[in-house]
Structure formats: structure tokens, C-alpha cells
Design an enzyme around this catalytic site. Sequence first.
Site, PDB file in Angstrom:
ATOM      1  N   THR A  96      -8.537   9.606   8.502  1.00 46.69           N
ATOM      2  CA  THR A  96      -8.263   8.355   7.722  1.00 46.69           C
ATOM      3  C   THR A  96      -8.061   7.128   8.390  1.00 46.69           C
ATOM      4  OG1 THR A  96      -5.891   8.863   7.524  1.00 46.69           O
ATOM      5  CG2 THR A  96      -7.336   9.428   5.591  1.00 46.69           C
TER       6      THR A  96
ATOM      7  N   GLY B  27      -8.607   3.942  10.272  1.00 39.83           N
ATOM      8  CA  GLY B  27      -9.130   2.616   9.847  1.00 39.83           C
ATOM      9  C   GLY B  27      -8.819   2.245   8.575  1.00 39.83           C
ATOM     10  N   THR B  28      -8.099   2.992   7.656  1.00 41.78           N
ATOM     11  CA  THR B  28      -7.990   2.562   6.357  1.00 41.78           C
ATOM     12  C   THR B  28      -7.481   1.266   6.166  1.00 41.78           C
ATOM     13  OG1 THR B  28      -7.545   5.112   6.067  1.00 41.78           O
ATOM     14  CG2 THR B  28      -7.007   3.475   4.260  1.00 41.78           C
ATOM     15  N   GLY B  29      -6.411   0.997   6.843  1.00 39.48           N
ATOM     16  CA  GLY B  29      -5.855  -0.639   6.644  1.00 39.48           C
ATOM     17  C   GLY B  29      -6.650  -1.479   7.009  1.00 39.48           C
ATOM     18  N   CYS B  30      -7.425  -1.360   8.066  1.00 38.73           N
ATOM     19  CA  CYS B  30      -8.365  -2.567   8.570  1.00 38.73           C
ATOM     20  C   CYS B  30      -9.601  -2.465   7.484  1.00 38.73           C
ATOM     21  CB  CYS B  30      -8.957  -2.035   9.966  1.00 38.73           C
ATOM     22  SG  CYS B  30      -7.813  -2.018  11.249  1.00 38.73           S
TER      23      CYS B  30
ATOM     24  N   LYS C 123       0.760  -1.267  -0.149  1.00 37.26           N
ATOM     25  CA  LYS C 123       0.074  -0.151   0.139  1.00 37.26           C
ATOM     26  C   LYS C 123       0.961   1.309  -0.049  1.00 37.26           C
ATOM     27  CE  LYS C 123      -2.066  -1.455   3.675  1.00 37.26           C
ATOM     28  NZ  LYS C 123      -2.798  -1.582   4.898  1.00 37.26           N
TER      29      LYS C 123
END
Length: 262
Positions: free
Chosen positions: A206, A208-211, A175
Site C-alpha cells: 500500500t 503511496g496510498t495517501g499521495c 482518512k
Amino acid sequence: MQIPPRVLTVAGSDSGGGAGIQADLKTMLALGTHGMSVLTAVTAQNSRGVQGAWPLPAEAVRAQFRSVVDDIGVQAVKTGMLASAELVETVAELLTGVGAPVVVDPVGVSKHGDPLLAASALDALRLKLLPLATVATPNLDETAWLTGVHVTSEADLRRAADAVLAFGPRWVLIKGGHLPGDAVDLLTDGTSEHLLRAPRHDNRHTHGTGCTLASAIACGLAKGLSVPDAVGAAKKYVTGAIAAGFPLGEGIGPVDHGWALR
């Protein structure tokens, strides 16, 4: 009566509701799947950071997993915050032979820079969990932590992906959201490559983007999509969630998991 695809998240709780188990379950609902959870840790967390974290005993994690998988079954699994080497090893043992796609989000540090995985767990993550991953989804900081490869430009993404693939996941999604310019991610299995590009939204909220992205990929896989199609659909979903992210508290607000429902 039609049963929705079943997706299991194995992760920590975010008391602020923006990331972790809470983000995973919101994503799973928004994308038309039935979300289930194995809680690995409890955090005291808000828009300003993580004020405390308490891992659960391995026996509690094992009991939750067996309870869900042995009765209800799963069609995809997503892992997030695992906190300790013991929990990484426990989860890896449980996932062996589960027979469903596994998305590994190698969470090491929170959005605010707070550690969420003990340094002693690094080898267990590399050697026991990553080899079980259908897709691994490290960001640039996690990639550097796992491999020592520092990505400073889009040209470095392939080298970073190769370094993560060396640990055994079938696919890796590097990412590139921390790079300047468009949000560019590289998905590869070492043979085919897919560059996913999205415009960068001027929105600081932003959390929580990865989860959210990892959970969205798991939802696509549970529906029977190929890895490239599942990742492409997840990228579109999380880009919309980032665009709709909203202020909450005094710090970084969450992405909006329900944006597509409106």
C-alpha cells in the site's frame, strides 16, 4: 487540439517510485490530466524505508513554482512532503492568490514511520498552509499530530474533523484506513458530511496510498467536479489501486497507479 486539465504537485521525490512526486504524476496521467511538478526534497527511499532526505533550497522551490504557474497555469494544486518550516511557509506564500483549488496532504511520516517533516514546521502547517486548503487529507496519525485528537473508532471521526477544520481548510477528509474493518473516511465542511466506505483488501502493498488519493482528488477538482464528487471518484480509484498493489523489493510494495488503464 484539446488541452487536458493541468494539475501541479508540490512534493518530494520517492526514488523507489511508489509515493511522492512519482506517485502523483502517475496518478495524474492515469486520470487524464497533465501533471506538473515542484520538487521540494529528494529522498533515498525503497520498499524498506527512507534512508535519507535532503530538502531543496526555498529559492529553488519558488523558481519552479513561478516557472510553471506564470507560463502554463494550473487548475488544481496538490501539496505533499514539504520537509521544513521554511518550505511550508514558502509554499503557503506561493499558493496565496493562485486561484485554483488546493489539496493539502499534511505529510509528516512515511509508511515505514520515517519522519518527513521537521517538528518545527508544525505551527507553519497549521497556521499558514491549512487555511489555504480546499481539502485537507490527514490520516489518523497526522490528525493526532496536528490536533491531539486520537481516533480509535469510527465514532471519533467527526471530533477529529472538527479539530482540523478549526485551522481553516474549507473541507477535511479524515482518512480512517488505520481503523479495523472497512476502510472508512469522513469528508465534511462542518455542515455537510459524507462517509466514504470501501471494503478492506488483504494486501500489504500500500505504499503511496495517501499521495495517490490526494492527487486523484486534485485531478477531479481540476476537471470541475465538486469536492464531494472529486473525493468520491478518488476513493474509488485508490481502492482499485490498493487492490492491485504488487510486491516490489523486500518490504512494502506500491499501489498500482495504472490499474484502471487495463
